[in-house]
Design a protein around this motif. Structure first.
Motif, mmCIF file in Angstrom:
data_model
loop_
_atom_site.group_PDB
_atom_site.id
_atom_site.type_symbol
_atom_site.label_atom_id
_atom_site.label_comp_id
_atom_site.label_asym_id
_atom_site.label_seq_id
_atom_site.Cartn_x
_atom_site.Cartn_y
_atom_site.Cartn_z
ATOM 1 N N LEU A 54 1.469 -1.498 0.137
ATOM 2 C CA LEU A 54 -0.513 -0.129 0.064
ATOM 3 C C LEU A 54 1.041 0.971 -0.093
ATOM 4 O O LEU A 54 0.290 2.569 -0.171
ATOM 5 C CB LEU A 54 -1.087 -0.196 1.214
ATOM 6 N N LEU A 150 -11.101 -0.653 3.063
ATOM 7 C CA LEU A 150 -10.609 0.429 2.494
ATOM 8 C C LEU A 150 -12.473 0.600 2.043
ATOM 9 O O LEU A 150 -13.133 -0.252 1.488
ATOM 10 C CB LEU A 150 -10.272 0.107 1.130
ATOM 11 N N ARG A 193 -10.188 6.114 0.310
ATOM 12 C CA ARG A 193 -9.031 6.155 -1.000
ATOM 13 C C ARG A 193 -9.780 7.645 -1.365
ATOM 14 O O ARG A 193 -11.145 7.518 -1.387
ATOM 15 C CB ARG A 193 -9.677 5.224 -2.279
ATOM 16 N N PHE A 269 -3.308 3.273 -3.833
ATOM 17 C CA PHE A 269 -4.130 1.802 -3.499
ATOM 18 C C PHE A 269 -5.545 1.487 -5.213
ATOM 19 O O PHE A 269 -5.783 0.025 -4.749
ATOM 20 C CB PHE A 269 -6.171 2.160 -2.799
#
Length: 307
Positions: A54, A150, A193, A269
């Motif tokens: 990541l 995420l 994100r 990501f």
């Protein structure tokens, strides 16, 4: 659901009130949520055994968002100097601005000074020329291991990325949960994100210190309610320009200084997202291993997601 551009600006009084609501003074900060039982449960997230970094590659070239890039210098076994016989070693040296706007890094709890103090009311006099005498990145010396989740906000909005200045609020985090059929819980490592890395790759670097997408300060109420242990983003976590009176980095103040939440800034990501889509899940085991820097305010990191 409140759209990012409709989220309210905060005046000084509103921000102070939010700070007071979120303040948690715990030795070790929010990492105390990572109990052995939760770490063991996170290990059960591993199913396919796929591993993905990541972190973005460390950059040594200057750019509009990276005027003080990392320096990498070879110090041994250089081309043209290697002997034809016998033993030699290739060696190198790195120097890095940990808290820049390009490289992936972890913010320690001593990183944010607010009203003359560090997290938990610790006197900022703990910050000395020799390093931080309290709340350094050494708090995470045994690693940060837990269940990563995420939340993909551009996917929710059906756009490739959020534009600089756009914000993500608590309602949108909850909406992303519902859309992705995942729920953030106590001790989780929450990754949000905003598409910063994809925009940078496709549009090119820009002066992100003054213009970037990030969280609205009110989104930190979502983290407090869910008892999140760590927060990370592919941006700085904070929006720029900030729309909080008198505070340029309100998310940093609330997360680090009020809640004791370690931050991971400028992750990437773009390789993880397609794996999550293919695996039809957005949670995974995550391992973050900062360097053993006993008095440092942060560390470069390479978080590993294991699906």
């Amino acid at each position: 659901m409140t759209a990012g551009h409709d989220l309210p600006a905060l005046d000084a009084a509103a921000f102070r009130a939010l700070y007071r609501r979120l303040r948690r003074d715990r030795p070790g900060g929010a990492l105390t949520e990572l109990t052995p039982e939760r770490v063991a449960a996170a290990a059960r997230e591993v199913r396919s055994g796929l591993r993905i970094s990541l972190a973005a590659p460390v950059e040594t070239a200057p750019g509009p968002d990276n005027p003080d890039p990392a320096q990498h210098r070879m110090t041994g076994a250089l081309a043209g100097e290697v002997p034809d016989e016998g033993l030699d070693f290739a060696r190198d040296r790195f120097a890095m601005n940990i808290h820049g706007d390009a490289d992936s890094h972890l913010d320690a709890l001593c990183h944010v000074v607010y009203d003359g103090t560090l997290y938990g009311g610790t006197d900022a006099a703990a910050l000395t020329p020799a390093g931080a005498e309290a709340l350094s990145v050494d708090l995470a010396r045994d690693g940060i291991v837990g269940r990563g989740v995420l939340l993909d906000i551009p996917r929710l909005r059906r756009v490739p990325w959020l534009e600089p200045g756009e914000q993500v609020g608590a309602e949108e985090l909850a909406a992303a949960e519902a859309a992705q059929q995942v729920r953030v819980g106590p001790g989780d490592l929450l990754f949000v994100r905003v598409g910063h890395r994809r925009r940078r790759a496709e549009v090119g670097p820009w002066e992100s210190a003054t213009a970037r997408a990030g969280l609205h300060p009110g989104a930190l109420e979502f983290l407090a309610e869910r008892r999140v242990a760590v927060l990370g983003s592919d941006g700085n976590n904070d929006t720029a320009p900030a729309r909080t009176e008198g505070v340029d980095f309100p998310v940093h103040v609330l997360a680090v200084h009020a809640m004791g939440v370690h931050l991971l800034d400028y992750l990437q990501f773009e390789e993880l997202v397609p794996l999550c889509v293919r695996e039809r899940r957005w949670s995974f085991l995550c391992v973050v291993a900062p360097l053993r820097l006993p008095r440092a305010t942060g560390s470069p990191v390479n978080p590993i997601a294991v699906l």
